[in-house]
Design an enzyme around this catalytic site. Structure first.
Site, short mmCIF file in Angstrom:
data_model
loop_
_atom_site.label_atom_id
_atom_site.label_comp_id
_atom_site.label_asym_id
_atom_site.label_seq_id
_atom_site.Cartn_x
_atom_site.Cartn_y
_atom_site.Cartn_z
N ARG A 35 0.84 -1.21 0.00
CA ARG A 35 0.00 0.00 0.00
C ARG A 35 0.87 1.26 0.00
O ARG A 35 0.56 2.24 -0.66
CB ARG A 35 -0.92 0.01 1.22
CG ARG A 35 -2.02 -1.02 1.10
CD ARG A 35 -2.97 -0.86 2.25
NE ARG A 35 -4.01 -1.86 2.24
CZ ARG A 35 -4.95 -1.95 3.16
NH1 ARG A 35 -4.97 -1.11 4.17
NH2 ARG A 35 -5.85 -2.89 3.10
N ASP A 146 -16.36 6.76 12.14
CA ASP A 146 -15.16 6.09 11.66
C ASP A 146 -14.07 7.16 11.61
O ASP A 146 -14.34 8.35 11.78
CB ASP A 146 -15.38 5.48 10.26
CG ASP A 146 -14.40 4.34 9.95
OD1 ASP A 146 -14.79 3.18 10.05
OD2 ASP A 146 -13.22 4.64 9.64
C1 LIG Z 1 -13.26 -3.78 8.47
S1 LIG Z 1 -14.01 -2.23 8.77
C2 LIG Z 1 -15.46 -2.73 9.68
C3 LIG Z 1 -16.72 -2.06 9.16
C4 LIG Z 1 -18.04 -2.53 9.82
N1 LIG Z 1 -18.04 -2.32 11.24
C5 LIG Z 1 -18.34 -3.97 9.51
O1 LIG Z 1 -18.18 -4.83 10.37
O2 LIG Z 1 -18.69 -4.26 8.35
C6 LIG Z 1 -12.96 -1.55 10.06
C7 LIG Z 1 -13.10 -0.05 10.20
O3 LIG Z 1 -12.48 0.35 11.42
C8 LIG Z 1 -11.98 1.66 11.25
N2 LIG Z 1 -11.01 1.95 12.32
C9 LIG Z 1 -9.84 1.32 12.58
N3 LIG Z 1 -9.22 1.90 13.63
C10 LIG Z 1 -10.01 2.92 14.04
C11 LIG Z 1 -9.91 3.89 15.07
N4 LIG Z 1 -8.86 3.94 15.90
N5 LIG Z 1 -10.92 4.78 15.20
C12 LIG Z 1 -11.99 4.73 14.37
N6 LIG Z 1 -12.14 3.86 13.37
C13 LIG Z 1 -11.16 2.95 13.20
C14 LIG Z 1 -11.41 1.63 9.84
O4 LIG Z 1 -11.28 2.91 9.29
C15 LIG Z 1 -12.43 0.75 9.11
O5 LIG Z 1 -13.38 1.52 8.42
#
Ligand SMILES: C[S@@+](CC[C@H](N)C(=O)[O-])C[C@H]1O[C@@H](n2cnc3c(N)ncnc32)[C@H](O)[C@@H]1O
Length: 274
Positions: A35, A146
């Protein structure tokens, strides 16, 4: 082949852990390296070293968020892990309708923590509308948060490829999505009555939260998988404090609270109650 020196990966892991709680183990090295290489080709930075130097010494908030976007994984889908929605229908909306469960007046507050591009909070809003008897008498709001800029932008636009809703019942798609035309014929947009139920905000789960709750339901799914154990423990205990008594926490089906020191009661795998 990896383009990262071990010290560079360590530096990246340190930034990710200190700022966002992400636990980048060595298994992630290849992914991060790919990436980063893609990002650097389009950036003004000469190489990884120059970019890391910039992040360490002169990065502003926007630079840090761009770096977070590069590291984060935003995979999501509508009604993902349907057992959580089934649980809400069975143990929350149905008893509410039968008068076997009470909430604070008519308010129902739901938080989709780490909402990615939006299918999760929009699914929660559609699901409430479908399963809450006399829906119009209730005051239902979904907070969707998010940290990733690109994901938040997509969530706000609320437009998705048709194939993302192919598996949903046709009736539901007709009711809650608008079909694109012309160049957008392969896209659907979440209808206004659902978008209006959802408030989208940027939030770093590691920082302080500018709201007090309480929430009846929190979905925090498929994000803790990226955090280490102390971070997960702190996070779920903060969520516990924000839930109403009897409030429900759903986490990803590949995640667990087992081994964490929390007051949550397990009601089914990956579903917990305060
Ligand atoms: C795999 S997605 C999950 C989306 C949804 N909850 C689902 O289960 O389909 C993980 C998300 O966590 C967010 N994320 C990771 N670390 C984070 C943080 N410290 N604060 C807020 N969001 C975070 C990422 O940006 C990403 O959009």
């Amino acid at each position: 082949m990896s383009t990262l020196a071990p010290s560079q990966f360590e530096k990246i892991a340190e930034i990710a852990r200190d700022n966002w709680g992400l636990d980048l183990t060595e298994r992630k090295e290849k992914l991060v390296s790919n990436r980063l290489a893609k990002f650097l080709r389009k950036s003004p930075f000469e190489d990884v070293e120059a970019y890391l130097n910039h992040l360490e010494h002169e990065a502003d908030d926007a630079d840090m968020l761009a770096f977070f976007d590069l590291l984060s994984t935003n995979v999501t889908s509508f009604f993902r892990e349907s057992q959580h929605f089934d649980y809400l229908e069975r143990e929350f909306y149905t008893p509410l309708a039968r008068g076997n469960l009470t909430t604070r007046g008519r308010k129902i507050r739901i938080w989709s923590a780490a909402c990615s591009t939006g299918p999760e909070p929009y699914s929660l809003a559609m699901h409430a509308m479908e399963h809450l008897t006399n829906y119009e008498k209730w005051d239902v709001k979904v907070l969707a948060t998010d940290l990733a800029t690109s994901a938040l932008n997509e969530a706000k636009v609320a437009m998705y490829p048709v194939k993302m809703v192919e598996e949903l019942p046709e009736k539901m798609v007709k009711k809650h999505f608008l079909r694109g035309t012309g160049e957008q014929k392969d896209m659907v947009k979440v209808a206004a009555h659902i978008r209006e139920m959802v408030t989208i905000r940027r939030l770093n789960l590691m920082e302080s939260w500018p709201f007090k709750g309480p929430f009846e339901v929190i979905f925090c799914r498929n994000v803790m998988i990226y955090f280490d154990k102390p971070t997960r423990e702190r996070l779920v205990n903060r969520m516990y404090d924000l839930l109403s008594p009897g409030g429900i926490l759903a986490i990803g089906s590949a995640e667990t609270l087992s081994g964490l020191d929390t007051k949550f009661q397990t009601v089914q795998p990956s579903v917990y109650v305060r």
